[in-house]
Design a protein around this motif. Structure first.
Motif, PDB file in Angstrom:
ATOM      1  N   PHE A   4       0.823  -1.212  -0.051  1.00 28.32           N
ATOM      2  CA  PHE A   4      -0.010   0.088   0.165  1.00 28.32           C
ATOM      3  C   PHE A   4       0.976   1.291  -0.093  1.00 28.32           C
ATOM      4  CE2 PHE A   4      -2.365  -3.437   2.348  1.00 28.32           C
ATOM      5  CZ  PHE A   4      -3.368  -3.606   1.337  1.00 28.32           C
ATOM      6  N   VAL A   5       0.583   2.271  -1.009  1.00 29.99           N
ATOM      7  CA  VAL A   5       1.695   3.347  -1.239  1.00 29.99           C
ATOM      8  C   VAL A   5       0.515   4.512  -0.866  1.00 29.99           C
ATOM      9  CG1 VAL A   5       2.933   4.651  -2.283  1.00 29.99           C
ATOM     10  CG2 VAL A   5       3.281   2.246  -2.534  1.00 29.99           C
ATOM     11  N   PHE A   6       0.805   5.518   0.137  1.00 29.92           N
ATOM     12  CA  PHE A   6      -0.070   6.709   0.190  1.00 29.92           C
ATOM     13  C   PHE A   6       0.603   7.872  -0.356  1.00 29.92           C
ATOM     14  CE2 PHE A   6      -3.689   4.987   2.588  1.00 29.92           C
ATOM     15  CZ  PHE A   6      -3.347   4.075   3.006  1.00 29.92           C
ATOM     16  N   PHE A   7       0.026   8.723  -1.027  1.00 30.91           N
ATOM     17  CA  PHE A   7       0.431  10.084  -1.354  1.00 30.91           C
ATOM     18  C   PHE A   7      -0.401  10.982  -0.540  1.00 30.91           C
ATOM     19  CE2 PHE A   7       2.182   7.481  -4.684  1.00 30.91           C
ATOM     20  CZ  PHE A   7       3.392   7.889  -4.880  1.00 30.91           C
ATOM     21  N   GLY A   8       0.281  12.008   0.213  1.00 29.54           N
ATOM     22  CA  GLY A   8      -0.649  13.096   0.543  1.00 29.54           C
ATOM     23  C   GLY A   8       0.122  14.424   0.459  1.00 29.54           C
ATOM     24  N   GLY A   9      -0.693  15.311   1.158  1.00 32.69           N
ATOM     25  CA  GLY A   9       0.018  16.923   0.853  1.00 32.69           C
ATOM     26  C   GLY A   9      -1.030  17.730   0.888  1.00 32.69           C
ATOM     27  N   LYS A  10      -0.742  19.005   0.900  1.00 26.27           N
ATOM     28  CA  LYS A  10      -1.987  20.074   0.727  1.00 26.27           C
ATOM     29  C   LYS A  10      -2.455  20.220  -0.317  1.00 26.27           C
ATOM     30  CE  LYS A  10      -0.515  24.630   0.565  1.00 26.27           C
ATOM     31  NZ  LYS A  10      -1.806  25.278   0.038  1.00 26.27           N
ATOM     32  N   GLY A  11      -3.604  20.704  -0.290  1.00 20.57           N
ATOM     33  CA  GLY A  11      -4.805  20.852  -1.554  1.00 20.57           C
ATOM     34  C   GLY A  11      -3.923  21.498  -2.818  1.00 20.57           C
ATOM     35  N   GLY A  12      -3.940  20.690  -3.893  1.00 23.21           N
ATOM     36  CA  GLY A  12      -3.622  21.300  -5.124  1.00 23.21           C
ATOM     37  C   GLY A  12      -2.262  21.147  -5.283  1.00 23.21           C
ATOM     38  N   VAL A  13      -1.281  20.600  -4.509  1.00 25.88           N
ATOM     39  CA  VAL A  13       0.191  20.391  -4.750  1.00 25.88           C
ATOM     40  C   VAL A  13       0.394  19.604  -5.857  1.00 25.88           C
ATOM     41  CG1 VAL A  13       0.876  20.971  -2.621  1.00 25.88           C
ATOM     42  CG2 VAL A  13       0.428  18.893  -3.067  1.00 25.88           C
ATOM     43  N   GLY A  14      -0.189  18.442  -6.125  1.00 26.72           N
ATOM     44  CA  GLY A  14      -0.087  17.477  -7.266  1.00 26.72           C
ATOM     45  C   GLY A  14      -0.399  15.960  -6.829  1.00 26.72           C
ATOM     46  N   LYS A  15      -1.077  15.775  -5.766  1.00 24.51           N
ATOM     47  CA  LYS A  15      -1.147  14.471  -5.357  1.00 24.51           C
ATOM     48  C   LYS A  15      -1.501  13.619  -6.432  1.00 24.51           C
ATOM     49  CE  LYS A  15      -3.755  16.070  -2.112  1.00 24.51           C
ATOM     50  NZ  LYS A  15      -3.534  17.444  -2.432  1.00 24.51           N
ATOM     51  N   THR A  16      -2.849  13.977  -6.923  1.00 28.87           N
ATOM     52  CA  THR A  16      -3.544  13.110  -7.853  1.00 28.87           C
ATOM     53  C   THR A  16      -2.543  12.796  -8.975  1.00 28.87           C
ATOM     54  OG1 THR A  16      -5.843  14.047  -7.252  1.00 28.87           O
ATOM     55  CG2 THR A  16      -5.481  13.106  -9.382  1.00 28.87           C
TER      56      THR A  16
END
Ligand SMILES: Nc1ncnc2c1ncn2[C@@H]1O[C@H](COP(=O)(O)OP(=O)(O)OP(=O)(O)O)[C@@H](O)[C@H]1O
Ligand SMILES: [Mg+2]
Length: 324
Positions: A4-16
């Motif tokens: 399982f690999v999670f990407f997180g971060g503030k809104g709009g930084v480029g997570k998606t």
């Protein structure tokens, strides 16, 4: 690399964008990969120009890549229906309406969305045996990443509720000695069963997150995003979860030295500021920077997504086979 690999971060930084690019790399390396979006705005659909829903769907044009977009609102409704059904078996018809009203109110309170989201994440982790890698694109809504540090806390909270319930069941049983029907009913108290199930869910989540999950933070070279990343690292670490690396996205390109004029001057200044921020990130964080991605002129999809995938230095190799 963990399953399982999670990407997180503030809104709009480029997570998606980064999640999609990493998912693409995993699929290309031959791993059956599921990309899970928890973002109510559902931008995974935009990246691949394809609609996804609550169940995994093959991403067209990319072998071995699947995507789904989970919908906590639908989960809240499902929750509500389930609880209403359980409760109406328990109480007299006279108060069912009042209880329904109370349950609806409870589901509109702050926290309900997060609870539903968390449940759904656990479901997905549990039911994803078919995939070698599951990539979670977390949304800032509901503070998904922060939720992940909660299982231990939730587990002990549910355990306390369970003890209380067991006590009251016990008292009720004692009061009902001689009344066979009441005893038989309490032997399989549905609320106790439900709490036991919840406790087990949280225990599973805690263990899986600690042992089989990796976390990456996406950030931009700006102050707010750096601060937010520090907080995320702290939150995760205090829950025993470690961040594997940082992806710095949307870095301004440097203009050629001979270029002048307002545009070039602006960009040069900007580039210089961001260099300082990158130095700061390197200095302040223990985690490695696994990619520095330049800002492109347009939204990331198609060929641009391939470019970004090539710039990501995040291991895709399959997790070691599970110990028997
Ligand atoms: N390196 C880049 N260059 C240019 N545009 C980018 C880059 N990375 C991301 N974008 C664009 O920025 C926008 C936000 O990116 P993305 O949706 O990946 O961010 P996010 O962190 O998932 O946002 P949210 O918090 O809303 O879920 C999108 O339009 C995306 O195409
Ligand atoms: Mg997103």
């Amino acid at each position: 690399m963990n399953r399982f690999v999670f990407f997180g971060g503030k809104g709009g930084v480029g997570k998606t964008t980064v999640s999609a690019a990493y998912g693409l790399n995993c699929a290309r390396a031959g791993l059956e990969t599921l990309l899970v979006s928890t973002d109510p705005a559902h931008s995974t659909s935009d990246v691949f120009d394809q609609q996804f829903g609550d169940e995994p769907t093959a991403v067209s044009g990319h072998d071995g890549l699947w995507a789904m977009e989970i919908d906590p609102e639908a989960e809240i409704d499902r929750h509500m229906r389930e609880i209403k059904a359980t409760m109406s078996d328990q109480v007299s018809p006279a108060i069912v309406n009042e209880i329904d009203r109370q349950i609806e109110l409870a589901h509109r309170t702050p926290g309900a969305y997060e609870a539903a989201l968390f449940d759904r994440l656990i479901d997905v982790m549990r039911s994803s045996e078919d995939y070698d890698r599951v990539v979670f694109d977390t949304s800032p809504t509901g503070g998904t990443l922060r939720l992940l540090s909660l299982p231990e806390f939730l587990e002990s909270w549910v355990e306390r509720l369970r003890e209380k319930r067991a006590e009251s069941v016990d008292l009720f049983e004692k009061a009902a000695i001689g009344d066979k029907e009441a005893r038989a009913k309490l032997a399989d108290d549905p609320i106790l069963a439900r709490l036991a199930e919840r406790k087990e869910q949280f225990a599973f989540a805690g263990e899986t997150l600690r042992e089989d999950a990796a976390f990456f933070l996406v950030l931009n070279p700006d102050e707010l995003s750096i601060e937010e990343s520090h907080r995320a690292v702290d939150d995760l670490e205090s829950a025993g979860l470690s961040v594997g690396g940082l992806v710095v996205n949307k870095v301004a390109p440097e203009p050629d030295p001979e270029e002048s004029g307002t545009g070039a001057t602006f960009l040069r200044e900007r580039h210089r500021t961001e260099r300082d921020r990158l130095d700061r990130i390197e200095r302040e964080f223990d985690q490695p920077i696994v990619a520095v991605i330049e800002q492109r002129v347009a939204e990331i999809k198609g060929g641009l997504l391939d470019e970004i995938a090539a710039e990501l230095d995040i291991d895709v190799t399959a997790a070691p086979p599970e110990q028997g």
